[in-house]
Design a protein around this motif. Structure first.
Motif, short mmCIF file in Angstrom:
data_model
loop_
_atom_site.label_atom_id
_atom_site.label_comp_id
_atom_site.label_asym_id
_atom_site.label_seq_id
_atom_site.Cartn_x
_atom_site.Cartn_y
_atom_site.Cartn_z
N ASN A 1 0.82 -1.22 0.00
CA ASN A 1 0.00 0.00 0.00
C ASN A 1 0.85 1.27 0.00
OD1 ASN A 1 -2.42 -1.36 0.02
ND2 ASN A 1 -2.76 -1.16 2.23
N ILE A 2 2.00 1.21 0.65
CA ILE A 2 2.84 2.41 0.71
C ILE A 2 3.97 2.35 -0.31
CG2 ILE A 2 2.28 2.86 3.14
CD1 ILE A 2 5.15 1.81 3.84
N ASP A 3 3.84 1.38 -1.23
CA ASP A 3 4.81 1.29 -2.33
C ASP A 3 6.25 1.08 -1.84
OD1 ASP A 3 4.98 3.30 -5.35
OD2 ASP A 3 4.65 1.16 -5.01
N LYS A 4 6.38 0.31 -0.80
CA LYS A 4 7.72 0.03 -0.26
C LYS A 4 7.97 -1.47 -0.25
CE LYS A 4 8.64 4.31 1.24
NZ LYS A 4 9.66 5.13 0.62
N ASN A 5 9.22 -1.83 0.08
CA ASN A 5 9.54 -3.25 0.12
C ASN A 5 10.26 -3.59 1.42
OD1 ASN A 5 12.14 -2.26 -0.12
ND2 ASN A 5 12.28 -2.70 -2.32
N LEU A 6 10.70 -4.82 1.51
CA LEU A 6 11.34 -5.28 2.75
C LEU A 6 12.63 -4.54 3.04
CD1 LEU A 6 10.84 -9.15 2.73
CD2 LEU A 6 9.70 -7.44 4.15
N ASP A 7 13.34 -4.11 2.01
CA ASP A 7 14.58 -3.36 2.24
C ASP A 7 14.30 -2.09 3.04
OD1 ASP A 7 16.04 -4.17 -0.99
OD2 ASP A 7 16.27 -5.14 0.96
N PHE A 8 13.23 -1.41 2.65
CA PHE A 8 12.83 -0.20 3.37
C PHE A 8 12.46 -0.55 4.81
CE2 PHE A 8 10.72 3.66 4.45
CZ PHE A 8 9.55 3.30 5.11
N ALA A 9 11.69 -1.62 4.96
CA ALA A 9 11.23 -2.02 6.29
C ALA A 9 12.42 -2.31 7.20
CB ALA A 9 10.32 -3.25 6.19
N VAL A 10 13.37 -3.06 6.68
CA VAL A 10 14.54 -3.46 7.49
C VAL A 10 15.43 -2.25 7.78
CG1 VAL A 10 16.69 -4.79 7.39
CG2 VAL A 10 14.52 -5.87 6.80
N ASP A 11 15.59 -1.39 6.80
CA ASP A 11 16.42 -0.20 7.00
C ASP A 11 15.83 0.67 8.11
OD1 ASP A 11 17.03 2.91 5.70
OD2 ASP A 11 18.68 1.51 6.04
N SER A 12 14.51 0.87 8.05
CA SER A 12 13.82 1.66 9.08
C SER A 12 14.00 1.01 10.45
CB SER A 12 12.32 1.75 8.78
OG SER A 12 12.09 2.42 7.57
N TYR A 13 13.80 -0.28 10.47
CA TYR A 13 13.87 -1.03 11.72
C TYR A 13 15.26 -0.94 12.35
CZ TYR A 13 13.84 -5.11 14.80
OH TYR A 13 13.96 -5.95 15.89
N LEU A 14 16.30 -1.10 11.53
CA LEU A 14 17.67 -1.09 12.09
C LEU A 14 18.09 0.32 12.53
CD1 LEU A 14 19.48 -3.71 9.85
CD2 LEU A 14 18.78 -3.92 12.24
N LYS A 15 17.57 1.33 11.88
CA LYS A 15 17.83 2.71 12.35
C LYS A 15 17.22 2.86 13.74
CE LYS A 15 18.17 5.55 8.20
NZ LYS A 15 17.35 5.91 7.04
N MET A 16 16.00 2.36 13.87
CA MET A 16 15.32 2.44 15.16
C MET A 16 16.10 1.66 16.23
SD MET A 16 11.62 0.90 16.21
CE MET A 16 12.31 -0.75 16.35
N ILE A 17 16.59 0.50 15.88
CA ILE A 17 17.37 -0.33 16.82
C ILE A 17 18.60 0.41 17.31
CG2 ILE A 17 18.81 -2.41 17.03
CD1 ILE A 17 15.85 -2.98 17.30
N SER A 18 19.30 1.09 16.41
CA SER A 18 20.51 1.81 16.83
C SER A 18 20.14 2.97 17.75
CB SER A 18 21.35 2.27 15.64
OG SER A 18 20.60 3.09 14.80
N ASP A 19 18.99 3.60 17.52
CA ASP A 19 18.50 4.63 18.46
C ASP A 19 18.28 4.01 19.83
OD1 ASP A 19 16.27 6.52 16.21
OD2 ASP A 19 18.44 6.66 16.59
#
Lengths: 300, 80
Positions: free
Chosen positions: A51-69
């Motif tokens: 729905n948001i025109d994204k893929n797993l790479d985007f999901a994982v990238d977002s997630y790992l940025k959050m993890i480092s925070d």
């Protein structure tokens, strides 16, 4: 298991083997019943990404940025014993009014609902116990949360004709929720809950992970109580010892949470404690491991 | 500080925090290679490294830690 989860963990493994190690270990300990439920969530998550025109790479990238925070906030929490933010204004400037941060952080949090065992246990607790409270729900309100996870389940199980509203202070969160929930008749309200006035009461109110974001959680719970029908139910979640870029109020244990619930004139009907690490509870408390607390509440 | 000295000090930290004198680190070592290196001990390791080298890591730097080499290179860069 849906192939998406191993794909996601494999992508995480390539960039953060340490974190992938934890995820693999935690997912192994999910029960068979949980795995079935889990897959339904994953299917919804895949639809959301489309729905948001994204893929797993985007999901994982977002997630790992959050993890480092989270790692950084955890470091500073261990040094100081305090969360790094002390006011709503700080967090508003740092996070809520910062679309770049909101995009990766909220999408990272959404993925954490799938990957973190303690988030999953809370969701599972909600979905398993929700039927106990669904008689006579005509008006359902979800406050904050940032992803629409709980309301999405409520929409699936409550009868046609039920009125749903979702209120959030962040336009980014509203957009994410809209895309996760999909087509529905949800009334989306962009508003600060403290400024929200309406001439009606709700039969069920959900508020996931908001209490730790405000300076005065008792005041917030009183607000919810005043929006609730006398026989209505509230479901809330909030963590202890959970340093984050957008957390203000530090709960050190479940007793502190129960204490503010009581101070607001509400009573716990059922609750769950889900720790972020697989340790005996005594050890988890000693090490101040994050614990997610979830509960169903009624008026006293 | 030279790269070798950094990895030696980081190894000492790993041995101390993880309570394992047999640990041997190289640049490509990851958490997959060391059983005791998990999400819990990672916070203690990073905290101990910050203290030892008198540095503070940022979130983007922490994001980049795939292996021991990444950690050591970041330490080296911050000390230079």
């Amino acid at each position: 298991m849906n192939k998406t989860i191993p794909q996601i963990i494999e992508l995480i493994q390539q960039q953060n083997p340490l974190h992938a190690k934890k995820l693999k270990r935690n997912l192994k300990s999910l029960s068979e019943d949980n795995v079935v439920h889990y897959q339904l969530f994953v299917d919804k998550y895949e639809t959301y990404l489309k729905n948001i025109d994204k893929n797993l790479d985007f999901a994982v990238d977002s997630y790992l940025k959050m993890i480092s925070d989270f790692v950084l906030e955890q470091l500073r929490f261990i040094e100081t014993g305090k969360y790094s933010n002390t006011s709503f204004e700080e967090v508003n400037n740092r996070v809520y009014n910062n679309p770049k941060v909101m995009e990766y952080f909220m999408n990272g949090l959404l993925l954490s609902q799938v990957l973190w065992k303690h988030h999953y246990l809370i969701y599972s607790f909600f979905t398993k116990n929700f039927p106990t409270y669904t008689k006579n729900i005509k008006n359902y309100l979800e406050i904050g949360g940032g992803h629409g996870l709980f309301i999405s389940h409520a929409i699936d199980v409550l009868p046609v004709g039920t009125k749903f509203s979702l209120l959030d202070i962040s336009p980014t969160s509203i957009e994410i929720s809209k895309n996760f929930i999909g087509k529905s008749n949800v009334n989306y309200i962009l508003e600060n809950i403290f400024n929200f006035e309406i001439n009606q009461k709700y039969d069920f109110i959900t508020m996931g992970e908001v209490l730790e974001h405000v300076e005065n959680p008792v005041e917030l719970l009183v607000k919810l109580k005043n929006l609730l029908n006398d026989l209505g139910t509230i479901f809330i979640t909030t963590p202890t010892n959970a340093p984050s870029i957008d957390h203000i109020y530090l709960f050190s244990n479940a007793e502190e949470i129960r204490s503010i619930i009581d101070a607001a004139g509400l009573t716990v009907v059922d609750d769950i404690k889900a720790y972020a690490e697989d340790l005996p509870e005594e050890k988890a408390i000693e090490l101040k491991i994050t614990m997610m607390y979830g509960c169903f509440l009624r008026k006293q | 500080m030279q790269a070798q000295e950094i990895i030696t000090k980081v190894t000492d930290i790993f041995k101390y925090v993880l309570d394992d004198d047999t640990i041997v680190l190289c640049e490509t070592t990851t958490a997959t290679d060391i059983e005791e290196w998990d999400s819990l001990s990672h916070i203690q390791l990073i905290g101990a490294i910050e203290k030892q080298f008198k540095i503070k890591f940022t979130a983007p730097e922490i994001r980049g830690f795939k292996n021991v080499g990444d950690i050591c290179n970041t330490i080296h860069r911050k000390l230079s």
